[in-house]
Write a protein that holds these residues in place. Structure first.
Motif, mmCIF file in Angstrom:
data_model
loop_
_atom_site.group_PDB
_atom_site.id
_atom_site.type_symbol
_atom_site.label_atom_id
_atom_site.label_comp_id
_atom_site.label_asym_id
_atom_site.label_seq_id
_atom_site.Cartn_x
_atom_site.Cartn_y
_atom_site.Cartn_z
ATOM 1 N N UNK A 1 -16.240 -21.011 3.112
ATOM 2 C CA UNK A 1 -16.424 -20.648 1.928
ATOM 3 C C UNK A 1 -17.393 -19.446 1.698
ATOM 4 N N UNK A 2 -18.231 -19.546 2.291
ATOM 5 C CA UNK A 2 -19.315 -18.243 2.293
ATOM 6 C C UNK A 2 -18.759 -17.158 2.978
ATOM 7 N N UNK A 3 -18.037 -17.238 4.060
ATOM 8 C CA UNK A 3 -17.167 -16.132 4.678
ATOM 9 C C UNK A 3 -16.273 -15.494 3.728
ATOM 10 N N UNK A 4 -15.765 -16.096 2.654
ATOM 11 C CA UNK A 4 -14.820 -15.746 1.760
ATOM 12 C C UNK A 4 -15.547 -14.926 0.789
ATOM 13 N N UNK A 5 -16.810 -15.529 0.462
ATOM 14 C CA UNK A 5 -17.729 -14.796 -0.765
ATOM 15 C C UNK A 5 -18.078 -13.572 -0.040
ATOM 16 N N UNK A 6 -18.361 -13.362 1.124
ATOM 17 C CA UNK A 6 -19.039 -12.255 1.704
ATOM 18 C C UNK A 6 -17.797 -11.236 1.817
ATOM 19 N N UNK A 7 -16.575 -11.636 2.390
ATOM 20 C CA UNK A 7 -15.481 -10.783 2.268
ATOM 21 C C UNK A 7 -15.205 -10.163 0.761
ATOM 22 N N UNK A 8 -15.217 -10.956 -0.026
ATOM 23 C CA UNK A 8 -14.915 -10.495 -1.399
ATOM 24 C C UNK A 8 -16.205 -9.440 -1.818
ATOM 25 N N UNK B 1 -17.918 -7.704 -0.029
ATOM 26 C CA UNK B 1 -17.775 -6.519 0.781
ATOM 27 C C UNK B 1 -16.345 -5.574 0.346
ATOM 28 N N UNK B 2 -15.422 -6.320 0.130
ATOM 29 C CA UNK B 2 -14.284 -5.819 -0.668
ATOM 30 C C UNK B 2 -14.672 -4.940 -1.734
ATOM 31 N N UNK B 3 -15.145 -5.850 -2.728
ATOM 32 C CA UNK B 3 -15.748 -4.804 -4.123
ATOM 33 C C UNK B 3 -16.564 -3.934 -3.774
ATOM 34 N N UNK B 4 -17.740 -3.902 -2.872
ATOM 35 C CA UNK B 4 -18.321 -2.829 -2.494
ATOM 36 C C UNK B 4 -17.699 -1.614 -2.050
ATOM 37 N N UNK B 5 -16.654 -1.998 -1.123
ATOM 38 C CA UNK B 5 -15.849 -0.834 -0.517
ATOM 39 C C UNK B 5 -14.946 -0.146 -1.741
#
Length: 110
Positions: free
Chosen positions: A82-89, A91-95
């Protein structure tokens, strides 16, 4: 304690309500061994607490900079996935955000 037990007579030990010198010595040795284990465990717990506090400080610093938090809204910790998905989201938002800023800042071509 063991020296005390070894240097006194059976009568003196009986007066102290010690019926078996051998059993008492074995009990004393077990207690001393367990005390050593408990002291080691307490030291390890203190060392772990220092490491946890250092991690919390680093993690709080990262959260202040925008990294997603570990607890859910109900206060439970997220699973690793779950945390990995939050971080991925995140990072995607930052990009996406940095890409849109670059597109706005670049001069028109053509």
């Amino acid at each position: 304690m063991i020296q005390f037990l070894n240097t006194h007579t059976k009568e003196h030990l009986a007066a102290l309500d010690i019926s078996s010198m051998t059993d008492t010595i074995l009990t004393v040795k077990r207690v001393l061994t367990l005390r050593g284990f408990v002291q080691t465990l307490e030291r390890k717990c203190q060392e772990m607490q220092v490491e946890i506090n250092a991690f919390r400080l680093k993690f709080t610093t990262l959260q202040i900079r925008g990294l997603p938090s570990l607890p859910t809204n109900s206060g439970k910790l997220l699973t690793c996935d779950q945390y990995a998905r939050r971080v991925d989201n995140y990072v995607s938002n930052q990009i996406t955000a940095s890409s849109s800023i670059l597109e706005q800042a670049s001069p028109p071509s053509g």
